[in-house]
Design a protein around this motif. Structure first.
Motif, short mmCIF file in Angstrom:
data_model
loop_
_atom_site.label_atom_id
_atom_site.label_comp_id
_atom_site.label_asym_id
_atom_site.label_seq_id
_atom_site.Cartn_x
_atom_site.Cartn_y
_atom_site.Cartn_z
N THR A 172 0.30 -1.26 -0.09
CA THR A 172 0.13 0.10 0.00
C THR A 172 1.27 1.62 -0.10
O THR A 172 0.21 1.89 0.72
CB THR A 172 -1.01 0.22 1.18
OG1 THR A 172 -0.42 0.15 2.56
CG2 THR A 172 -1.66 -0.90 1.46
N SER A 173 2.04 1.44 -0.30
CA SER A 173 2.89 2.11 -0.33
C SER A 173 2.74 3.06 -1.29
O SER A 173 2.08 3.10 -2.35
CB SER A 173 3.97 1.99 -0.78
OG SER A 173 5.23 1.24 0.24
N ARG A 174 2.44 4.51 -1.21
CA ARG A 174 2.51 5.36 -2.32
C ARG A 174 3.30 6.72 -1.83
O ARG A 174 4.20 6.46 -1.10
CB ARG A 174 0.99 6.39 -1.31
CG ARG A 174 0.16 5.13 -2.16
CD ARG A 174 -0.25 5.35 -3.19
NE ARG A 174 -0.32 6.42 -4.64
CZ ARG A 174 -1.44 6.76 -4.66
NH1 ARG A 174 -2.49 6.65 -4.39
NH2 ARG A 174 -1.59 7.84 -5.08
N LEU A 175 3.78 7.67 -2.65
CA LEU A 175 4.14 9.22 -2.69
C LEU A 175 3.49 9.98 -1.99
O LEU A 175 2.18 10.29 -2.54
CB LEU A 175 4.85 9.48 -3.57
CG LEU A 175 6.15 8.10 -4.46
CD1 LEU A 175 7.02 8.30 -5.83
CD2 LEU A 175 7.31 8.21 -3.14
N ALA A 176 3.56 10.18 -0.45
CA ALA A 176 2.09 11.47 -0.22
C ALA A 176 2.59 12.52 -0.99
O ALA A 176 1.74 13.79 -0.86
CB ALA A 176 2.90 12.22 0.85
N CYS A 177 3.16 12.93 -1.20
CA CYS A 177 2.76 14.07 -2.07
C CYS A 177 2.20 14.52 -3.91
O CYS A 177 1.89 15.00 -4.85
CB CYS A 177 4.72 14.82 -3.12
SG CYS A 177 5.37 13.61 -4.17
N GLN A 178 2.27 12.83 -4.01
CA GLN A 178 1.00 12.06 -5.37
C GLN A 178 0.14 12.07 -4.62
O GLN A 178 -1.15 11.40 -5.28
CB GLN A 178 1.62 11.19 -6.21
CG GLN A 178 2.62 11.52 -6.75
CD GLN A 178 3.26 12.58 -7.24
OE1 GLN A 178 2.25 12.70 -8.58
NE2 GLN A 178 3.78 13.93 -6.72
N VAL A 179 -0.97 12.10 -3.53
CA VAL A 179 -2.47 12.01 -3.13
C VAL A 179 -2.76 13.40 -2.27
O VAL A 179 -2.26 13.89 -1.79
CB VAL A 179 -2.04 11.38 -1.66
CG1 VAL A 179 -3.59 10.05 -1.34
CG2 VAL A 179 -0.97 9.81 -2.54
N ASN A 180 -3.95 13.87 -2.95
CA ASN A 180 -4.55 14.83 -2.80
C ASN A 180 -5.56 14.61 -1.61
O ASN A 180 -6.47 13.27 -2.13
CB ASN A 180 -5.33 16.01 -3.87
CG ASN A 180 -4.53 16.16 -4.75
OD1 ASN A 180 -3.50 16.50 -4.56
ND2 ASN A 180 -4.48 15.95 -6.06
N VAL A 181 -5.97 15.34 -1.04
CA VAL A 181 -6.49 15.26 0.19
C VAL A 181 -8.08 14.89 -0.11
O VAL A 181 -8.00 16.66 -0.51
CB VAL A 181 -6.71 15.77 2.01
CG1 VAL A 181 -7.61 15.72 2.60
CG2 VAL A 181 -4.98 15.10 1.67
N THR A 182 -8.92 14.76 0.24
CA THR A 182 -10.40 14.89 -0.18
C THR A 182 -10.82 14.49 1.21
O THR A 182 -10.15 14.03 2.25
CB THR A 182 -10.73 13.53 -1.14
OG1 THR A 182 -11.14 12.41 -0.46
CG2 THR A 182 -10.28 13.65 -2.49
N ALA A 183 -12.69 15.40 1.14
CA ALA A 183 -13.29 14.94 2.53
C ALA A 183 -13.23 13.38 2.48
O ALA A 183 -13.43 13.11 4.68
CB ALA A 183 -14.60 15.36 2.52
N ALA A 184 -13.39 12.55 2.16
CA ALA A 184 -13.56 11.27 1.58
C ALA A 184 -12.48 10.19 2.66
O ALA A 184 -12.73 9.58 3.12
CB ALA A 184 -14.15 10.35 1.07
N MET A 185 -11.59 11.12 3.55
CA MET A 185 -10.39 10.89 3.48
C MET A 185 -10.43 11.05 5.31
O MET A 185 -9.38 10.80 6.14
CB MET A 185 -8.48 11.48 2.98
CG MET A 185 -8.73 10.97 1.19
SD MET A 185 -7.21 10.92 1.27
CE MET A 185 -7.43 10.64 -0.60
N ASP A 186 -11.37 11.49 5.44
CA ASP A 186 -11.00 11.82 7.25
C ASP A 186 -11.55 10.28 7.89
O ASP A 186 -12.00 9.37 7.75
CB ASP A 186 -12.73 12.36 7.38
CG ASP A 186 -13.10 13.00 8.52
OD1 ASP A 186 -12.16 13.16 9.81
OD2 ASP A 186 -13.77 12.93 9.19
N GLY A 187 -10.09 10.91 8.56
CA GLY A 187 -10.11 9.68 9.85
C GLY A 187 -8.73 8.84 8.41
O GLY A 187 -8.55 7.48 9.73
N MET A 188 -8.15 9.22 8.36
CA MET A 188 -8.00 8.18 7.43
C MET A 188 -6.08 7.41 7.91
O MET A 188 -6.09 8.31 8.63
CB MET A 188 -7.22 8.77 6.37
CG MET A 188 -6.50 7.82 4.77
SD MET A 188 -6.70 7.83 3.12
CE MET A 188 -5.73 8.67 3.45
#
Ligand code: FES
Length: 106
Positions: free
Chosen positions: A81-97
């Motif tokens: 489940t690795s990602r580069l955090a600079c490539q993930v845009n935060v959305t409301a659906a991520m609340d609690g992630m």
């Protein structure tokens, strides 16, 4: 604002509000969270914003793009489940992630 739970490699948790539209990387940097280096400032060339998305949230974050996936392939610490955090845009659906940060970035 959505709350993102950043978890350091030693288990230290930081629950912080991150504005929608900015990246997971910027959210960590703005909140001075250890374990997020981001040497390239989000240009997707350095891999020092590596993070692991909790498996319960990968459907929300989506998958890595071509360049991001190639860079992740260079990391010894890459996980499914690795990602580069600079490539993930935060959305409301991520609340609690939950997002874990690798020991290699300390
Ligand atoms: Fe450099 Fe994300 S900040 S790849």
């Amino acid at each position: 604002m959505p709350v993102i739970n950043y978890v350091e490699f030693d288990g230290t948790e930081h629950s912080v509000e991150v504005a929608e539209g900015i990246t997971l990387m910027q959210g960590a940097m703005d909140n001075l969270i250890d374990g997020m280096v981001a040497e390239c400032g989000g240009c997707c060339v350095c891999c020092t914003c590596h993070c692991m998305i909790d498996p319960r949230w990968t459907e929300v974050t989506g998958t890595a793009g071509t360049q991001e996936a190639e860079l992740l392939g260079y990391l010894d610490t890459k996980e499914p489940t690795s990602r580069l955090a600079c490539q993930v845009n935060v959305t409301a659906a991520m609340d609690g992630m939950v997002v874990r940060l690798p020991e290699s970035q300390y």
